[in-house]
Design a protein around this motif. Structure first.
Motif, PDB file in Angstrom:
ATOM      1  N   THR A   1       0.866  -1.175   0.000  1.00 17.56           N
ATOM      2  CA  THR A   1       0.000   0.000   0.000  1.00 17.56           C
ATOM      3  C   THR A   1       0.906   1.228   0.000  1.00 17.56           C
ATOM      4  O   THR A   1       2.119   1.133   0.232  1.00 17.56           O
ATOM      5  CB  THR A   1      -0.955   0.058   1.211  1.00 17.56           C
ATOM      6  OG1 THR A   1      -0.195   0.199   2.414  1.00 17.56           O
ATOM      7  CG2 THR A   1      -1.827  -1.179   1.280  1.00 17.56           C
TER       8      THR A   1
ATOM      9  N   GLU B   1       1.018   5.128   1.563  1.00 23.28           N
ATOM     10  CA  GLU B   1       0.408   6.015   2.562  1.00 23.28           C
ATOM     11  C   GLU B   1       0.984   7.414   2.379  1.00 23.28           C
ATOM     12  O   GLU B   1       2.182   7.633   2.570  1.00 23.28           O
ATOM     13  CB  GLU B   1       0.712   5.493   3.977  1.00 23.28           C
ATOM     14  CG  GLU B   1       0.438   3.997   4.167  1.00 23.28           C
ATOM     15  CD  GLU B   1      -1.033   3.604   4.016  1.00 23.28           C
ATOM     16  OE1 GLU B   1      -1.905   4.461   4.273  1.00 23.28           O
ATOM     17  OE2 GLU B   1      -1.298   2.440   3.637  1.00 23.28           O
TER      18      GLU B   1
ATOM     19  N   GLY C   1       5.239   9.708   0.010  1.00 22.94           N
ATOM     20  CA  GLY C   1       4.500   8.755   0.818  1.00 22.94           C
ATOM     21  C   GLY C   1       5.372   7.620   1.291  1.00 22.94           C
ATOM     22  O   GLY C   1       6.570   7.579   1.002  1.00 22.94           O
TER      23      GLY C   1
ATOM     24  N   THR D   1       5.817   3.445   1.499  1.00 23.88           N
ATOM     25  CA  THR D   1       5.398   2.196   0.891  1.00 23.88           C
ATOM     26  C   THR D   1       6.425   1.120   1.237  1.00 23.88           C
ATOM     27  O   THR D   1       7.226   1.304   2.150  1.00 23.88           O
ATOM     28  CB  THR D   1       5.193   2.390  -0.635  1.00 23.88           C
ATOM     29  OG1 THR D   1       4.623   1.205  -1.188  1.00 23.88           O
ATOM     30  CG2 THR D   1       6.483   2.709  -1.365  1.00 23.88           C
TER      31      THR D   1
ATOM     32  N   SER E   1      -4.016   3.320  -0.645  1.00 25.04           N
ATOM     33  CA  SER E   1      -3.725   3.217   0.783  1.00 25.04           C
ATOM     34  C   SER E   1      -4.400   1.993   1.397  1.00 25.04           C
ATOM     35  O   SER E   1      -5.278   1.361   0.800  1.00 25.04           O
ATOM     36  CB  SER E   1      -4.238   4.463   1.497  1.00 25.04           C
ATOM     37  OG  SER E   1      -5.658   4.469   1.458  1.00 25.04           O
TER      38      SER E   1
ATOM     39  N   GLN F   1      -6.471   2.123   3.835  1.00 23.29           N
ATOM     40  CA  GLN F   1      -7.887   2.455   4.017  1.00 23.29           C
ATOM     41  C   GLN F   1      -8.680   2.233   2.736  1.00 23.29           C
ATOM     42  O   GLN F   1      -9.781   1.693   2.766  1.00 23.29           O
ATOM     43  CB  GLN F   1      -8.035   3.903   4.492  1.00 23.29           C
ATOM     44  CG  GLN F   1      -7.593   4.095   5.942  1.00 23.29           C
ATOM     45  CD  GLN F   1      -7.627   5.552   6.329  1.00 23.29           C
ATOM     46  OE1 GLN F   1      -6.875   6.356   5.785  1.00 23.29           O
ATOM     47  NE2 GLN F   1      -8.497   5.901   7.254  1.00 23.29           N
TER      48      GLN F   1
ATOM     49  N   ALA G   1       0.757  -1.469   4.721  1.00 23.00           N
ATOM     50  CA  ALA G   1       1.551  -0.644   5.641  1.00 23.00           C
ATOM     51  C   ALA G   1       0.926  -0.719   7.030  1.00 23.00           C
ATOM     52  O   ALA G   1      -0.290  -0.561   7.176  1.00 23.00           O
ATOM     53  CB  ALA G   1       1.586   0.802   5.159  1.00 23.00           C
TER      54      ALA G   1
ATOM     55  N   TRP H   1       1.401   1.291   9.537  1.00 31.30           N
ATOM     56  CA  TRP H   1       1.067   2.627  10.039  1.00 31.30           C
ATOM     57  C   TRP H   1       0.970   3.600   8.878  1.00 31.30           C
ATOM     58  O   TRP H   1       1.565   3.386   7.822  1.00 31.30           O
ATOM     59  CB  TRP H   1       2.169   3.122  10.995  1.00 31.30           C
ATOM     60  CG  TRP H   1       2.498   2.144  12.070  1.00 31.30           C
ATOM     61  CD1 TRP H   1       1.802   1.941  13.240  1.00 31.30           C
ATOM     62  CD2 TRP H   1       3.590   1.215  12.097  1.00 31.30           C
ATOM     63  NE1 TRP H   1       2.401   0.946  13.983  1.00 31.30           N
ATOM     64  CE2 TRP H   1       3.498   0.485  13.315  1.00 31.30           C
ATOM     65  CE3 TRP H   1       4.637   0.918  11.229  1.00 31.30           C
ATOM     66  CZ2 TRP H   1       4.408  -0.513  13.668  1.00 31.30           C
ATOM     67  CZ3 TRP H   1       5.545  -0.069  11.575  1.00 31.30           C
ATOM     68  CH2 TRP H   1       5.432  -0.778  12.785  1.00 31.30           C
ATOM     69  N   ARG H   2       0.231   4.664   9.086  1.00 33.19           N
ATOM     70  CA  ARG H   2       0.174   5.748   8.091  1.00 33.19           C
ATOM     71  C   ARG H   2       0.365   7.072   8.823  1.00 33.19           C
ATOM     72  O   ARG H   2       0.051   7.167  10.026  1.00 33.19           O
ATOM     73  CB  ARG H   2      -1.173   5.745   7.360  1.00 33.19           C
ATOM     74  CG  ARG H   2      -2.353   6.085   8.252  1.00 33.19           C
ATOM     75  CD  ARG H   2      -3.674   6.191   7.502  1.00 33.19           C
ATOM     76  NE  ARG H   2      -4.756   6.551   8.397  1.00 33.19           N
ATOM     77  CZ  ARG H   2      -5.478   5.698   9.122  1.00 33.19           C
ATOM     78  NH1 ARG H   2      -5.215   4.397   9.051  1.00 33.19           N
ATOM     79  NH2 ARG H   2      -6.430   6.124   9.930  1.00 33.19           N
TER      80      ARG H   2
ATOM     81  N   ALA I   1      -2.281  13.463   6.156  1.00 37.06           N
ATOM     82  CA  ALA I   1      -1.445  13.846   5.017  1.00 37.06           C
ATOM     83  C   ALA I   1      -1.534  15.359   4.860  1.00 37.06           C
ATOM     84  O   ALA I   1      -2.625  15.923   4.917  1.00 37.06           O
ATOM     85  CB  ALA I   1      -1.937  13.148   3.754  1.00 37.06           C
TER      86      ALA I   1
ATOM     87  N   PHE J   1       2.277   9.061  13.430  1.00 35.43           N
ATOM     88  CA  PHE J   1       1.654   7.908  12.777  1.00 35.43           C
ATOM     89  C   PHE J   1       0.457   7.386  13.550  1.00 35.43           C
ATOM     90  O   PHE J   1       0.391   7.529  14.777  1.00 35.43           O
ATOM     91  CB  PHE J   1       2.687   6.777  12.659  1.00 35.43           C
ATOM     92  CG  PHE J   1       3.746   7.055  11.630  1.00 35.43           C
ATOM     93  CD1 PHE J   1       3.574   6.681  10.311  1.00 35.43           C
ATOM     94  CD2 PHE J   1       4.920   7.715  11.986  1.00 35.43           C
ATOM     95  CE1 PHE J   1       4.545   6.946   9.365  1.00 35.43           C
ATOM     96  CE2 PHE J   1       5.893   7.993  11.042  1.00 35.43           C
ATOM     97  CZ  PHE J   1       5.701   7.605   9.732  1.00 35.43           C
TER      98      PHE J   1
ATOM     99  N   ASN K   1      -2.811   1.377  10.888  1.00 32.48           N
ATOM    100  CA  ASN K   1      -3.795   1.088   9.848  1.00 32.48           C
ATOM    101  C   ASN K   1      -4.732  -0.018  10.297  1.00 32.48           C
ATOM    102  O   ASN K   1      -4.384  -0.835  11.148  1.00 32.48           O
ATOM    103  CB  ASN K   1      -3.081   0.659   8.551  1.00 32.48           C
ATOM    104  CG  ASN K   1      -2.851   1.827   7.617  1.00 32.48           C
ATOM    105  OD1 ASN K   1      -3.661   2.747   7.546  1.00 32.48           O
ATOM    106  ND2 ASN K   1      -1.738   1.778   6.901  1.00 32.48           N
TER     107      ASN K   1
END
Ligand code: CTP
Ligand code: CA
Length: 228
Positions: free
Chosen positions: A22, A24, A31, A33, A77, A79, A102, A104-105, A109, A127, A130
């Motif tokens: 994913t 994020e 981002g 990844t 992502s 989500q 992932a 955590w994100r 953003a 963070f 997820n």
């Protein structure tokens, strides 16, 4: 149970499968990844299609061709992936989670690109965890009543059997497939360890295409046993 791959061994089944990493977002241009190539998941999607299943592949950002006859949904992502999966889980009879989601994100953003402000100060990222897509699906009513068979994956750098056994229990899935990573990321071959409630079995090193067929055959045998 000895399982053979045949062109109809998954006929009548609807597979929902996640694959790839994913992404994020930190801001519009950056981002977080990971190095998952998506190859194992795409190979399983292809093998399941060739075994007669209807296949929906929810893929993170990877540059891989869609296997023939497979319905592909691209997501970014974790989500997005959870949403795409939950919309389709009810219609599925088999769920296989191969995605390297992932864990955590970034908590939020940034709406605009984060700029250096000239002071030499580093931005600090916060963070949040997820959602666990596999655990969420495995705890859904559809899975709990036995209408959706859930399979997890785990890439572990060490103590594969112990970690895979613990992970299977923690995720609440009947079958967890382990492999030693990250050495296999992006490679065309792999070796798999199948862990269920009764024990474990190894699928020795082979191409991801062959392993995908062996895994599909194994899962088909489990599904057939359940419906007997
Ligand atoms: N998984 C998922 N959603 C997440 C994290 C993992 O669906 N947010 C799925 C993966 O697709 C895989 C399985 O759960 O099928 C195991 O993923 P893994 O990353 O090995 O497990 P974690 O629970 O995240 O534990 P850790 O990374 O700390 O080993
Ligand atoms: Ca993880």
């Amino acid at each position: 149970v000895i399982a053979f791959f045949t062109p109809q061994c998954l006929a009548g089944h609807k597979l929902l499968i996640t694959a790839g990493p994913t992404f994020e977002a930190i801001d519009p241009v950056r981002g977080i990844t990971n190095h998952s190539s998506g190859k194992m998941g795409f190979a399983i999607a292809r093998a399941a299609r060739e075994a007669g299943a209807e296949v929906t592949l929810v893929a993170g950002p990877v540059h891989l061709p869609t296997p023939r006859g497979v319905h592909r949904i691209n997501v970014k992502s974790a989500q997005n992936m959870l949403e795409a999966v939950m919309q389709r889980a009810q219609a599925a009879t088999l769920f296989i989670a191969t995605a390297a989601v992932a864990d955590w994100r970034p908590a939020a953003a940034a709406e605009q690109k984060i700029k250096k402000d000239g002071s030499g100060q580093m931005p600090v990222l916060h963070f949040v965890e997820n959602p666990d897509i596999l655990a969420t699906v495995a705890q859904s009513q559809h899975a709990l009543v036995g209408d959706l068979f859930c399979v997890g994956f785990a890439a572990e750098s060490h103590d594969l059997l112990q970690h895979a056994t613990a992970k299977r229990a923690r995720k609440g899935v009947p079958l967890l497939v382990g492999n030693i990573g990250p050495a296999t990321f992006g490679q065309d071959d792999n070796a798999l360890l199948l862990v269920d409630a009764h024990g474990h079995r190894e699928l020795p090193r082979a191409s991801k295409r062959e392993l995908a067929q062996q895994l599909v055959a194994d899962i088909a045998a489990r599904l057939a046993q359940r419906s007997d």
